[in-house]
Design a protein around this motif. Structure first.
Motif, PDB file in Angstrom:
ATOM      1  N   THR A 100       0.494  -1.106   0.248  1.00 33.12           N
ATOM      2  CA  THR A 100      -0.285  -0.270   0.138  1.00 33.12           C
ATOM      3  C   THR A 100       1.164   1.010   0.261  1.00 33.12           C
ATOM      4  OG1 THR A 100      -1.094  -1.108   0.728  1.00 33.12           O
ATOM      5  CG2 THR A 100      -2.099   1.165   1.218  1.00 33.12           C
ATOM      6  N   SER A 101       0.375   2.284  -1.153  1.00 32.19           N
ATOM      7  CA  SER A 101       1.056   3.273  -1.307  1.00 32.19           C
ATOM      8  C   SER A 101       0.653   4.472  -0.996  1.00 32.19           C
ATOM      9  CB  SER A 101       1.730   3.888  -2.760  1.00 32.19           C
ATOM     10  OG  SER A 101       2.181   4.896  -2.666  1.00 32.19           O
ATOM     11  N   HIS A 102       0.885   5.330   0.506  1.00 33.15           N
ATOM     12  CA  HIS A 102      -0.096   6.053   1.364  1.00 33.15           C
ATOM     13  C   HIS A 102       0.068   7.729   0.308  1.00 33.15           C
ATOM     14  CE1 HIS A 102      -2.190   3.876   3.736  1.00 33.15           C
ATOM     15  NE2 HIS A 102      -0.986   3.247   4.012  1.00 33.15           N
ATOM     16  N   LEU A 103       0.894   7.558  -0.746  1.00 29.77           N
ATOM     17  CA  LEU A 103       1.217   8.957  -1.545  1.00 29.77           C
ATOM     18  C   LEU A 103       0.409   9.495  -2.578  1.00 29.77           C
ATOM     19  CD1 LEU A 103       4.905   7.931  -2.374  1.00 29.77           C
ATOM     20  CD2 LEU A 103       4.032   9.433  -0.816  1.00 29.77           C
ATOM     21  N   PHE A 104      -0.792   8.599  -2.078  1.00 28.83           N
ATOM     22  CA  PHE A 104      -1.941   8.756  -3.277  1.00 28.83           C
ATOM     23  C   PHE A 104      -3.199   8.554  -1.914  1.00 28.83           C
ATOM     24  CE2 PHE A 104       0.999   6.509  -6.310  1.00 28.83           C
ATOM     25  CZ  PHE A 104       0.976   6.764  -6.891  1.00 28.83           C
ATOM     26  N   ASP A 105      -3.997   9.648  -3.024  1.00 30.07           N
ATOM     27  CA  ASP A 105      -5.960   9.982  -2.492  1.00 30.07           C
ATOM     28  C   ASP A 105      -6.459   8.877  -3.521  1.00 30.07           C
ATOM     29  OD1 ASP A 105      -7.062  10.050  -0.288  1.00 30.07           O
ATOM     30  OD2 ASP A 105      -7.007  12.679  -0.249  1.00 30.07           O
ATOM     31  N   PRO A 128      -5.290   5.929  -1.303  1.00 29.51           N
ATOM     32  CA  PRO A 128      -4.522   4.795  -1.376  1.00 29.51           C
ATOM     33  C   PRO A 128      -4.158   3.622  -2.630  1.00 29.51           C
ATOM     34  CG  PRO A 128      -5.080   5.180   1.060  1.00 29.51           C
ATOM     35  CD  PRO A 128      -5.664   5.563   0.382  1.00 29.51           C
TER      36      PRO A 128
END
Length: 75
Positions: free
Chosen positions: A6-11, A13
Motif C-alpha cells: 500500500t502506498s499512501h502517497l496517493f489519495d 491510497p
C-alpha cells in the motif's frame, strides 16, 4: 500467499497485490503451454556497471533479485 503493498502517497491510497509463483509452478505452466528447454537466468551487472560502481554495489541485488528471467522454446 499474496503480498499486498500500500502506498499512501496517493489519495485514495494505491494498493497493489503481488503473487509469488514457485519455480515449479512456472515450469509446469510453461510446459502445459507447450514450452520446453526452460532456463532460468539470474540478472548480472554489465562490465560497465561493475566498473562504475564496483561488484560489491550489486551484491545485495544479485543475491536476492526482485525478478528473474526465464527463457523457453515452444516446439
Amino acid at each position: 500467499m499474496p503480498a499486498v503493498l500500500t502506498s499512501h502517497l496517493f489519495d485514495p491510497p494505491l494498493r497493489v497485490t503481488g503473487y509469488r509463483w514457485s519455480a515449479e509452478s512456472h515450469e509446469t505452466a510453461l510446459g502445459e503451454a507447450g514450452f520446453d528447454e526452460i532456463k532460468w537466468v539470474a540478472p548480472r551487472p554489465t562490465a560497465a556497471g561493475i566498473a562504475e560502481h564496483g561488484l560489491g554495489f550489486w551484491e545485495p541485488y544479485t543475491t536476492c533479485p526482485h525478478s528473474l528471467i526465464i527463457t523457453a522454446r515452444r516446439s
